[in-house]
Each structure stands twice: as C-alpha cells, then as structure tokens.
Enzyme design. Structure first.
Site, mmCIF file in Angstrom:
data_model
loop_
_atom_site.group_PDB
_atom_site.id
_atom_site.type_symbol
_atom_site.label_atom_id
_atom_site.label_comp_id
_atom_site.label_asym_id
_atom_site.label_seq_id
_atom_site.Cartn_x
_atom_site.Cartn_y
_atom_site.Cartn_z
ATOM 1 N N SER A 35 12.217 4.304 -0.102
ATOM 2 C CA SER A 35 10.805 4.414 -0.454
ATOM 3 C C SER A 35 10.663 5.671 -1.298
ATOM 4 C CB SER A 35 9.990 4.535 0.837
ATOM 5 O OG SER A 35 8.634 4.781 0.544
ATOM 6 N N LYS A 42 11.472 0.724 -3.330
ATOM 7 C CA LYS A 42 10.017 0.616 -3.127
ATOM 8 C C LYS A 42 9.377 1.824 -3.775
ATOM 9 C CE LYS A 42 7.277 1.713 1.008
ATOM 10 N NZ LYS A 42 7.145 1.417 2.458
ATOM 11 N N LYS A 80 5.707 3.899 -4.424
ATOM 12 C CA LYS A 80 4.328 4.066 -3.984
ATOM 13 C C LYS A 80 3.420 3.967 -5.198
ATOM 14 C CE LYS A 80 5.008 5.139 0.416
ATOM 15 N NZ LYS A 80 4.351 4.438 1.536
ATOM 16 N N ASP A 87 4.108 -0.171 -2.619
ATOM 17 C CA ASP A 87 3.323 0.101 -1.405
ATOM 18 C C ASP A 87 2.101 0.924 -1.806
ATOM 19 O OD1 ASP A 87 2.326 0.658 1.116
ATOM 20 O OD2 ASP A 87 4.105 1.734 1.832
ATOM 21 N N GLU A 123 2.961 -4.143 -0.604
ATOM 22 C CA GLU A 123 2.708 -3.689 0.762
ATOM 23 C C GLU A 123 1.314 -3.072 0.872
ATOM 24 O OE1 GLU A 123 5.885 -1.182 2.202
ATOM 25 O OE2 GLU A 123 4.752 -0.544 3.964
ATOM 26 N N ASP A 146 1.367 -3.447 6.595
ATOM 27 C CA ASP A 146 1.882 -2.294 7.331
ATOM 28 C C ASP A 146 0.725 -1.792 8.212
ATOM 29 O OD1 ASP A 146 2.627 0.279 8.146
ATOM 30 O OD2 ASP A 146 3.299 0.971 6.199
ATOM 31 N N LYS A 167 6.967 -0.975 12.354
ATOM 32 C CA LYS A 167 7.214 0.441 12.646
ATOM 33 C C LYS A 167 7.046 0.647 14.141
ATOM 34 C CE LYS A 167 5.802 2.360 8.198
ATOM 35 N NZ LYS A 167 4.715 3.042 7.457
ATOM 36 N N GLY A 169 9.485 3.112 7.626
ATOM 37 C CA GLY A 169 9.865 4.475 8.000
ATOM 38 C C GLY A 169 8.674 5.408 7.982
HETATM 39 O O1 OSB Z 1 3.595 3.373 4.255
HETATM 40 O O2 OSB Z 1 5.629 3.058 4.653
HETATM 41 C C1 OSB Z 1 4.685 3.840 4.534
HETATM 42 C C2 OSB Z 1 5.906 7.455 4.867
HETATM 43 C C3 OSB Z 1 4.855 8.023 5.558
HETATM 44 C C4 OSB Z 1 3.767 7.250 5.865
HETATM 45 C C5 OSB Z 1 3.721 5.897 5.501
HETATM 46 C C6 OSB Z 1 4.784 5.325 4.823
HETATM 47 C C7 OSB Z 1 5.885 6.131 4.479
HETATM 48 C C8 OSB Z 1 7.034 5.649 3.719
HETATM 49 C C9 OSB Z 1 8.323 6.412 3.911
HETATM 50 O O3 OSB Z 1 6.986 4.756 2.910
HETATM 51 C C10 OSB Z 1 9.443 5.581 4.369
HETATM 52 C C11 OSB Z 1 10.618 6.413 4.845
HETATM 53 O O4 OSB Z 1 10.555 7.027 5.932
HETATM 54 O O5 OSB Z 1 11.622 6.441 4.138
HETATM 55 MG MG MG Z 2 3.714 1.293 4.072
#
Ligand code: OSB
Ligand code: MG
Length: 379
Positions: A146, A172, A174, A199, A224, A249, A273, A301
């Site tokens: 991510s 992925k 953001k 995401d 996402e 999510d 999660k 994560g």
């Molecule tokens: O939306 O998946 C998410 C990190 C913090 C809060 C929300 C998210 C995330 C990530 C990080 O996408 C994923 C990772 O830990 O590698």
């Molecule tokens: Mg997410």
C-alpha cells in the site's frame, strides 16, 4: 484456561517514512501492545504468554477508536469481564465480550493475544489453531504493498519500481480528491501490466460517481472504500453502475454488516482487518460467510509492528484469502522491528508462514521495554 495477567504497553515508534492517506499523514506511531499470561489448567499443564496489537491510531480518523479509548475500554470493561473466568478456547473470548458494543480494536488486541497464548500452550503454530478441522493452512501467503499519497508523480513511480523489483505481487495506491484519475492514468500508462488497485478511505460521495466511473478505463483490480465509512447503501448504488469491483474496508465491522453488504451488492471483495472486526474468531466467521457467497477476501494492514503483522500472516493462511494482502516486510515500515526474526518477503512476493508455536516470531523484550512510554499491569 484462564487469563492470570494482562500487561498493556504503549510504544512510541517512528515510521521509516511518513504515510499519507485521504484522512491524514502519520510519521510516528503510538503502538499499543497487549501481553497476556494464561493458565492452562485444568485441561493443559502450565502457563503461556501471548501477544497482540491494538491497531487503533492516535486520532479517530480511520475508525472511532484511538489508543486512549482502547486502553480505557480494555482496562475498565474487557478485562473485568474475563478476570477469573474459565473458558475452553481463545475462540470463546469474542463472545464473552459481547456486552461491550463496538470497540473492536480493543477487543482484537486482547483476543489475538489469547490466541497466541493458546497456540503456544498447545505447541502449535497459530495458523494451525485457526484452521477448521480438515483444513490445511497455506504455507506461503501472497503480498502486495500500500503506497501513501505522494506529492510528486516521479516519487510514486520510483516507489512502485522499488516494490516491483522487490517482488510484490500487486500495488495499491491511495487516492483523494485532486489526486485521483490523473494519477491513476499516469501510473497505468507507465506500468501497463501490473496488478493495480486504489484505496480512497471514504474520501468521496455519491456526487462523485462520474469521476469514479472514469477509473473504469484503467482496469483496476478493485476500488477500495470510495464512499462514506458507514454508508453501505451508497456503495450499492455505485457498484450497480461500475464493472470494477468495489472492495469495502471501513464499512465492515461485523458479520451483520458483511452480510448486508454482500446481499445488497455493495461490494464484490472484502478487506479483512483483525482490529476492525474484533479479532481472529470474528474474522474467521466473516471469512466463512464470504467464502459461501463467492466473495474473495484479503488481509488489510494498519502499519503494524511485527506483532500485528504476525497475526495478519496467520490469518492470511485461511482458504478464502485468495488475493494478495497489505502484508509486507518489516523493513518497509521500521528501521528495526520488535520481533525476531523480522518479517521478510521472498523474491516472488510471498511470506513463508512461520512453523514455530503461536505467532512464530519472538517478541524482543529488551527493545519493547526501551520503546515503552506507558505500561500498566492488570491482575
Ligand atoms: O485503509 O488500508 C487502509 C493504513 C492505515 C489506515 C488505513 C489503511 C492503511 C493502509 C496501510 O493502507 C496498509 C499497510 O499496513 O501496509
Ligand atoms: Mg483501506
């Protein structure tokens, strides 16, 4: 078995690089760890120690929980509900905490620690304990990364190149308003073949449907959580108008919400999660429902330390985790992790599931002690 003692710790840990999402930027994490000691009598001789991580953040921006609400709920409500109580298996813990509504991250931190302890008491890997009768947990899990929002597209290209070279199986990125369609178009132009997804962390509303539909041109694996963090219905409307699968999510905290989302057609994929759903037992139930309904899941994560990461690895061995997760190497986040060995990723973009008892990685007590800024023992 019975829990004889719970130790709560807050650690202060700096991320290797800041991580930016549509709801904010973090560079230092307030990490909350839960250590439990269980007494195996009368069915098992001896005691065992287990570890879990509360994945709440410093601020209530991803979910309503924070480290401080989790500490309060754990100490003042969850622990009193378990104190002195006999139970048969870690799988019973989530139900014993049912009277507390929500606070899944607090529950998950505690519950996952009990799973680790039970697996250690029985001398089996956690993945084995999570497996249903007759099920063989996978020995290797598929990994993606991510990538946070980048100011400059060149930095995003460089980050993607680096992760592909390391072997990661999907990327992925953001997105947020102003950093979406153009960024995706450029990334897709530069990397025509990669498995790519985005995401949005709930940064859009139904008014943005036309914009989100433009993402269809870039054959993303999924989008996402584009819309409201509690808005299952808005995602139904959007998924009706889009071919690209929507993955939820933030919307999915319970099996009831998972069922509603699936039956209404709000998504075609679910991000799992442990903190968001309240631990391994709840995750297993949602996993089984998704499998019945033909909805693939993958492990999300929360920038975890090795403790949370190890639990994510064990969970990802379940059969319906058929897509690469956001479970990556320790060194992507930390200079030095708090477990031994650190989590490593193979050239093929996989993690080999450890075969030792429990989570299979050893917490480094000296390092944990050094990073601890708050500690409380409940007994
Ligand atoms: O939306 O998946 C998410 C990190 C913090 C809060 C929300 C998210 C995330 C990530 C990080 O996408 C994923 C990772 O830990 O590698
Ligand atoms: Mg997410």
């Amino acid at each position: 078995m019975k829990i004889s003692r719970v130790t709560l710790r807050e650690l202060k840990m700096r991320l290797i690089a800041p991580f930016e999402t549509s709801f904010g930027r973090s560079d230092e994490r307030r990490v909350m760890l839960v250590e439990v000691e269980i007494d195996g009598a009368p069915t098992h001789r001896g005691t065992a120690t287990g570890w879990g991580e509360v994945t709440a953040g410093r601020d209530p921006f991803y979910s309503p929980e924070t480290i401080d609400t989790a500490w309060h709920i754990l100490r003042d409500f969850l622990w009193p509900m378990l104190k002195g109580k006999e139970f048969g298996r870690a799988a019973d813990v989530y139900g014993m905490l049912e009277r507390v509504r929500g606070h899944n991250m607090a529950k998950g931190g505690l519950e996952t620690a009990v799973w680790d302890a039970e697996a250690k008491l029985k001398g089996v890997p956690l993945a084995k304990l999570l497996a249903a009768p007759g099920e063989t947990p996978r020995e290797e899990i598929a990994c993606g990364v991510s990538l946070g929002i980048q100011e400059r597209i060149e930095d995003l290209y460089a980050a993607i190149e680096k992760e592909l070279a390391a072997g990661y199986q999907r990327i992925k990125i953001k997105i947020k308003p102003g950093k979406d369609v153009d960024v995706v178009a450029q990334v897709r132009g530069r990397f025509p073949q990669i498995r790519l997804m985005v995401d949005a962390n709930s940064a859009y509303t139904a008014q943005d449907t036309a914009l989100l539909k433009r993402l269809e041109a870039y054959y993303l694996m999924m989008i996402e959580q584009p819309l409201g963090w509690e808005d299952i219905y808005a995602h139904v409307e959007l998924q009706r108008q889009m071919q690209t699968p929507i993955c939820l999510d933030e919307c999915i905290h319970t099996i009831e919400q998972a069922r509603a989302a699936i039956e209404l057609g709000a998504c075609k994929i679910i991000n799992m999660k442990l903190g968001r759903v309240g631990g391994h037992a709840a995750a297993r139930q949602i996993h089984d429902l998704c499998r019945e309904r033909g909805i693939p899941v993958w492990c999300g994560g929360m920038l975890e330390t090795g403790i949370g990461r190890a639990h994510n690895i064990a969970m990802s061995t379940l059969p319906n985790f058929t897509l690469p997760g956001d479970v990556s190497a320790s060194k992507r986040y930390w200079d030095e992790d708090i477990i031994e060995p650190e989590v490593e990723v193979t050239r093929q973009g996989t993690i080999r599931v450890p075969t030792g008892p429990g989570i299979g990685y050893q917490p480094r007590l000296d390092r944990i002690e050094k990073l601890t800024v708050r500690k409380e023992v409940l007994s």
